[in-house]
Design a protein around this motif. Structure first.
Motif, mmCIF file in Angstrom:
data_model
loop_
_atom_site.group_PDB
_atom_site.id
_atom_site.type_symbol
_atom_site.label_atom_id
_atom_site.label_comp_id
_atom_site.label_asym_id
_atom_site.label_seq_id
_atom_site.Cartn_x
_atom_site.Cartn_y
_atom_site.Cartn_z
ATOM 1 N N ALA A 42 0.826 -1.209 0.000
ATOM 2 C CA ALA A 42 0.000 0.000 0.000
ATOM 3 C C ALA A 42 0.859 1.258 0.000
ATOM 4 N N GLY A 43 2.022 1.185 -0.646
ATOM 5 C CA GLY A 43 2.896 2.347 -0.745
ATOM 6 C C GLY A 43 3.728 2.623 0.482
ATOM 7 N N VAL A 44 3.726 1.713 1.474
ATOM 8 C CA VAL A 44 4.478 1.907 2.713
ATOM 9 C C VAL A 44 5.445 0.739 2.890
ATOM 10 N N ALA A 45 6.680 1.039 3.266
ATOM 11 C CA ALA A 45 7.685 0.004 3.497
ATOM 12 C C ALA A 45 8.032 -0.051 4.981
ATOM 13 N N GLY A 46 8.177 -1.269 5.500
ATOM 14 C CA GLY A 46 8.537 -1.418 6.900
ATOM 15 C C GLY A 46 8.565 -2.879 7.309
ATOM 16 N N THR A 47 8.955 -3.102 8.556
ATOM 17 C CA THR A 47 9.014 -4.448 9.125
ATOM 18 C C THR A 47 7.664 -4.797 9.734
ATOM 19 N N VAL A 48 7.154 -5.982 9.430
ATOM 20 C CA VAL A 48 5.848 -6.411 9.936
ATOM 21 C C VAL A 48 5.963 -6.705 11.426
ATOM 22 N N LYS A 49 5.203 -5.961 12.241
ATOM 23 C CA LYS A 49 5.210 -6.142 13.681
ATOM 24 C C LYS A 49 3.992 -6.908 14.181
ATOM 25 N N ASP A 50 2.872 -6.800 13.457
ATOM 26 C CA ASP A 50 1.656 -7.488 13.900
ATOM 27 C C ASP A 50 0.697 -7.609 12.727
ATOM 28 N N ILE A 51 -0.072 -8.706 12.730
ATOM 29 C CA ILE A 51 -1.155 -8.902 11.765
ATOM 30 C C ILE A 51 -2.377 -9.335 12.560
ATOM 31 N N ASN A 52 -3.408 -8.490 12.589
ATOM 32 C CA ASN A 52 -4.624 -8.847 13.316
ATOM 33 C C ASN A 52 -5.800 -8.906 12.352
ATOM 34 N N LEU A 53 -7.009 -8.947 12.899
ATOM 35 C CA LEU A 53 -8.183 -9.103 12.051
ATOM 36 C C LEU A 53 -8.383 -7.952 11.081
ATOM 37 N N PHE A 54 -7.947 -6.758 11.466
ATOM 38 C CA PHE A 54 -8.283 -5.571 10.690
ATOM 39 C C PHE A 54 -7.108 -4.945 9.954
ATOM 40 N N ALA A 111 6.617 -1.204 11.078
ATOM 41 C CA ALA A 111 7.557 -0.246 11.659
ATOM 42 C C ALA A 111 8.522 0.167 10.565
ATOM 43 N N THR A 112 8.539 1.445 10.205
ATOM 44 C CA THR A 112 9.420 1.924 9.143
ATOM 45 C C THR A 112 10.871 1.904 9.625
ATOM 46 N N VAL A 113 11.798 2.184 8.707
ATOM 47 C CA VAL A 113 13.216 2.127 9.055
ATOM 48 C C VAL A 113 13.571 3.154 10.126
ATOM 49 N N ASP A 114 12.814 4.243 10.216
ATOM 50 C CA ASP A 114 13.049 5.228 11.272
ATOM 51 C C ASP A 114 12.083 5.025 12.439
ATOM 52 N N ASN A 115 11.527 3.793 12.541
ATOM 53 C CA ASN A 115 10.725 3.348 13.677
ATOM 54 C C ASN A 115 9.436 4.140 13.852
ATOM 55 N N VAL A 116 8.762 4.415 12.734
ATOM 56 C CA VAL A 116 7.429 5.013 12.780
ATOM 57 C C VAL A 116 6.398 3.889 12.639
ATOM 58 N N LYS A 117 5.425 3.883 13.518
ATOM 59 C CA LYS A 117 4.385 2.853 13.485
ATOM 60 C C LYS A 117 3.349 3.214 12.423
#
Length: 278
Positions: A134-146, A151-157
């Motif tokens: 969806a145009g956003v890059a980052g590390t997957v921290k959680d996958i829930n129902l919704f 977390a982006t490389v500069d640690n933005v949620k």
């Protein structure tokens, strides 16, 4: 004459209702608090037990825990309504009548739930993967129902709705164990191309993180406006790709300096027209 409305008279008339309603409120609060605590405890238990199973990773564990939490929360809310005299059968009937309206008003939320199930089934990514969705890059921290939490490389949620993630293109940079580190170097036209290639190969051969099979690619790929471009393509472990790129960039520049190979600056040619009568 009408009876005087004194506090004692008001209490005498309404106390049964007040006491009865107060008991129900206290009971409903107890059910709600205890039920939500149980929901949290069971969700944590499911997640911990899932981690002990070899065939279930953190991604599925979090997703199952989310389902348990929401299911128990729904049951607790039904129990709270029953404390106030609303029967479960009546509640289900009302819920059925409102299903269409709720579905129309919550198409996005329901779509996110369906997309979350699809993510669990097809597993385009899992916890800990570095992805772009969806145009956003980052590390997957959680996958829930919704939603999927990144977390982006500069640690933005960043919260990405599951429907947007699954409907678009997903780039999973952690999907494979190996990746190719591509770095291109430019040398001056007056420099020896073969010598430059040999210098670059020496730097690559000295790095133990770079695989020897497949053999690293080091060749002239372009004759630019002000430089001869030499491309390097080296296969490494996925987690080493950026460190290898940074190391090669620095190490090759230092090796070029030692061997007298120059990296040219961009050249600009200025053309001036002279007037005919000058």
């Amino acid at each position: 004459m009408p009876e005087e409305l004194t506090p004692a008279a008001i209490w005498s008339e309404y106390s049964p209702f007040i006491v009865s309603f107060g008991v129900k409120v206290i009971g409903a609060l107890l059910v709600l608090i205890i039920g939500l605590r149980i929901a949290g405890w069971l969700a944590g238990l499911v997640q911990r037990e899932a981690l002990k199973r070899e065939g279930i990773d953190n991604t599925l564990g979090n997703f199952f825990a989310s389902i348990v939490r929401w299911a128990i929360t729904a049951a607790v809310l039904i129990a709270v309504l029953q404390v106030f005299g609303v029967q479960a059968t009546s509640f289900v009937a009302v819920l059925g009548a409102l299903t269409l309206a709720i579905g129309l008003s919550m198409q996005g939320a329901l779509g996110n739930i369906a997309s979350g199930v699809m993510i669990m089934l097809f597993r385009p990514y899992k916890l800990g993967d570095y992805i772009e969705a969806a145009g956003v890059a980052g590390t997957v921290k959680d996958i829930n129902l919704f939603q999927t939490v990144l977390a982006t490389v500069d640690n933005v949620k960043v919260l990405v709705p599951n429907s947007q993630a699954i409907d678009g293109v997903i780039e999973n940079y952690s999907g494979y164990d190996t990746r190719r580190a591509d770095v291109t170097f430019g040398i001056d036209y007056d420099d020896d191309m073969d010598k430059a290639i040999a210098v670059i190969r020496q730097v690559i051969d000295a790095d133990p993180r770079i695989f020897r099979d497949p053999e690293p690619f080091v060749k002239v790929v372009n004759l630019g406006d002000s430089s001869v471009d030499i491309a390097t393509r080296s296969w490494v472990k996925a987690e080493d790709v950026w460190d290898v790129k940074f190391h090669l960039t620095k190490a090759v520049k230092e090796a070029f300096d030692r061997e007298g190979i120059s990296i040219p600056y961009p050249h600009q040619v200025e053309i001036q027209k002279q007037a005919a009568n000058d």
